[in-house]
Design an enzyme around this catalytic site. Sequence first.
Site, PDB file in Angstrom:
ATOM      1  N   TYR A 145       4.973 -12.265  40.649  1.00 34.53           N
ATOM      2  CA  TYR A 145       5.498 -12.713  39.349  1.00 34.53           C
ATOM      3  C   TYR A 145       4.981 -14.111  39.024  1.00 34.53           C
ATOM      4  CZ  TYR A 145       9.084 -13.809  35.788  1.00 34.53           C
ATOM      5  OH  TYR A 145       9.752 -14.162  34.631  1.00 34.53           O
ATOM      6  N   THR A 175      18.014 -17.396  31.723  1.00 36.37           N
ATOM      7  CA  THR A 175      18.738 -17.113  30.484  1.00 36.37           C
ATOM      8  C   THR A 175      19.638 -15.893  30.700  1.00 36.37           C
ATOM      9  OG1 THR A 175      16.923 -18.048  29.213  1.00 36.37           O
ATOM     10  CG2 THR A 175      18.424 -16.581  28.030  1.00 36.37           C
TER      11      THR A 175
HETATM   12  P1  NAD Z   1      13.457  -7.484  30.612  1.00 36.54           P
HETATM   13  O1  NAD Z   1      13.038  -6.790  31.864  1.00 36.54           O
HETATM   14  O2  NAD Z   1      14.796  -7.194  30.059  1.00 36.54           O
HETATM   15  O3  NAD Z   1      12.410  -7.263  29.464  1.00 36.54           O
HETATM   16  C1  NAD Z   1      11.038  -7.060  29.696  1.00 36.54           C
HETATM   17  C2  NAD Z   1      10.582  -5.931  28.786  1.00 36.54           C
HETATM   18  O4  NAD Z   1       9.169  -5.726  28.971  1.00 36.54           O
HETATM   19  C3  NAD Z   1      11.262  -4.588  29.128  1.00 36.54           C
HETATM   20  O5  NAD Z   1      11.735  -3.980  27.963  1.00 36.54           O
HETATM   21  C4  NAD Z   1      10.134  -3.759  29.771  1.00 36.54           C
HETATM   22  O6  NAD Z   1      10.308  -2.382  29.580  1.00 36.54           O
HETATM   23  C5  NAD Z   1       8.927  -4.330  29.061  1.00 36.54           C
HETATM   24  N1  NAD Z   1       7.685  -4.137  29.817  1.00 36.54           N
HETATM   25  C6  NAD Z   1       7.445  -4.487  31.102  1.00 36.54           C
HETATM   26  N2  NAD Z   1       6.183  -4.157  31.438  1.00 36.54           N
HETATM   27  C7  NAD Z   1       5.633  -3.597  30.326  1.00 36.54           C
HETATM   28  C8  NAD Z   1       4.352  -3.056  30.035  1.00 36.54           C
HETATM   29  N3  NAD Z   1       3.359  -3.020  30.938  1.00 36.54           N
HETATM   30  N4  NAD Z   1       4.125  -2.544  28.799  1.00 36.54           N
HETATM   31  C9  NAD Z   1       5.101  -2.572  27.856  1.00 36.54           C
HETATM   32  N5  NAD Z   1       6.331  -3.085  28.077  1.00 36.54           N
HETATM   33  C10 NAD Z   1       6.587  -3.583  29.304  1.00 36.54           C
HETATM   34  O7  NAD Z   1      13.318  -9.053  30.916  1.00 36.54           O
HETATM   35  P2  NAD Z   1      13.707 -10.307  30.012  1.00 36.54           P
HETATM   36  O8  NAD Z   1      14.682 -11.115  30.752  1.00 36.54           O
HETATM   37  O9  NAD Z   1      14.011  -9.872  28.644  1.00 36.54           O
HETATM   38  O10 NAD Z   1      12.337 -11.119  30.035  1.00 36.54           O
HETATM   39  C11 NAD Z   1      11.444 -11.105  28.944  1.00 36.54           C
HETATM   40  C12 NAD Z   1      10.304 -12.074  29.212  1.00 36.54           C
HETATM   41  O11 NAD Z   1      10.811 -13.389  29.348  1.00 36.54           O
HETATM   42  C13 NAD Z   1       9.516 -11.773  30.476  1.00 36.54           C
HETATM   43  O12 NAD Z   1       8.149 -12.012  30.227  1.00 36.54           O
HETATM   44  C14 NAD Z   1      10.038 -12.763  31.467  1.00 36.54           C
HETATM   45  O13 NAD Z   1       9.076 -13.096  32.427  1.00 36.54           O
HETATM   46  C15 NAD Z   1      10.375 -13.941  30.570  1.00 36.54           C
HETATM   47  N6  NAD Z   1      11.413 -14.768  31.172  1.00 36.54           N
HETATM   48  C16 NAD Z   1      12.719 -14.377  31.161  1.00 36.54           C
HETATM   49  C17 NAD Z   1      13.680 -15.176  31.760  1.00 36.54           C
HETATM   50  C18 NAD Z   1      15.134 -14.817  31.766  1.00 36.54           C
HETATM   51  O14 NAD Z   1      15.944 -15.566  32.335  1.00 36.54           O
HETATM   52  N7  NAD Z   1      15.576 -13.765  31.123  1.00 36.54           N
HETATM   53  C19 NAD Z   1      13.303 -16.375  32.400  1.00 36.54           C
HETATM   54  C20 NAD Z   1      11.958 -16.708  32.416  1.00 36.54           C
HETATM   55  C21 NAD Z   1      11.028 -15.913  31.788  1.00 36.54           C
END
Ligand code: NAD
Length: 342
Positions: A145, A175
Amino acid sequence: MRVAVTGGGGFLGSHLCEALLRRGDEVVCLDDFSTGDPANITPFLGNPAFTLVRTDVSRSVGVPGTVDAVAHLASPASPPDYLGRPLETLAVGSRGTENALRLATQHDARFVLASTSEVYGDPEVHPQDETYWGHVNPIGPRSVYDEAKRFSEAITQAYRTHCATNTGIIRIFNTYGPRMRPHDGRVVSSFVVQALAGEPLTVYGDGKQTRSFCYVDDLVRGIVAMLDHDEPGPVNLGNPVELTVLELAERVLTLTGSRAEVQFHPLPVDDPTRRRPVIDRAFARLGWIPETGIEEGLRRTVDWFAARPDGFTAALAAIRGGQQDGVVPARPRPLGATPAAS
Ligand code: NAD
Ligand code: UDP
């Protein structure tokens, strides 16, 4: 404007789609639902301003019609998700990011990368501002990651420099909020669900490691501000109020009224010991600052989980009504209790 949101079916992505639709934008959501939940976007399906493209963005990113902005959020994000999908995580951080960058470049669109505080690894500098280069184990379990995100930042910067793409990088800190998957393994969803179910709260290590938790509405406001701006970043987005994991457990127990106990488990390998964002840049350049305190954010999160049609409502009612009915174990353990042998 017309915005392509990769990962729009996930936790953050679906809130972003909703915020954009609410202000009158058109949204094209690209998702393969590998870690997202179709229920997150079901309410938008009847909206003519919303289009769903079910696709793996590591393979292709095709969007019919015009695109004014691309928000690239697709990636597993919870540690159990990316540890269980290591190759997919590396693929979406690398090929997926390049596909999304190509889409933005073809359409002369704004591109925003959802990067992460994980690029700082287990930080030797505290708190973390954007000038810190990080402390990441490149072959540790989390590297699939962390390094995927570091690569995604590098390729985003390269498109900016060499292809004149209008890119922006945000580094998102932990978040939380409604629409987290109940069993995604992240700490807030885990503690809330465990407290409501009366199961032990699983604290990893001694629980003294820290995180800084941002409520989802605040975070989404920051992403929208970045989409509307030409700021290249990187820009930290997070709430700088720092808590230990044990303090978080305590707050969840107080808020739910649950008498669930705290159970100590081994600390995952390379688990960062502390994390707090410096957000001066976000304020100076985007005018962004979080507004929701942890108490209010956790309350909204607990209420959302409690309202789910899978039994949490009854659990919360029982806890708050003082009727334990076997839902909550009768023996509370003090939070400072000695960790169980692991
Ligand atoms: P999440 O897992 O709920 O959402 C990620 C989404 O991406 C999912 O709907 C998944 O189905 C989709 N996805 C994954 N691989 C894919 C692919 N190859 N093709 C199409 N869709 C794909 O996670 P989240 O918490 O909503 O995170 C969203 C983004 O924010 C991510 O990039 C994550 O790294 C980043 N992020 C989130 C947090 C947090 O605390 N939530 C913190 C840092 C970074
Ligand atoms: N954590 C915990 N119990 C859990 C899940 C996580 O104690 O059931 C800890 C985890 O070890 C880490 C912190 O909580 O120190 C935040 O974990 P999360 O997976 O939410 O996010 P990340 O590690 O990516 O910051």
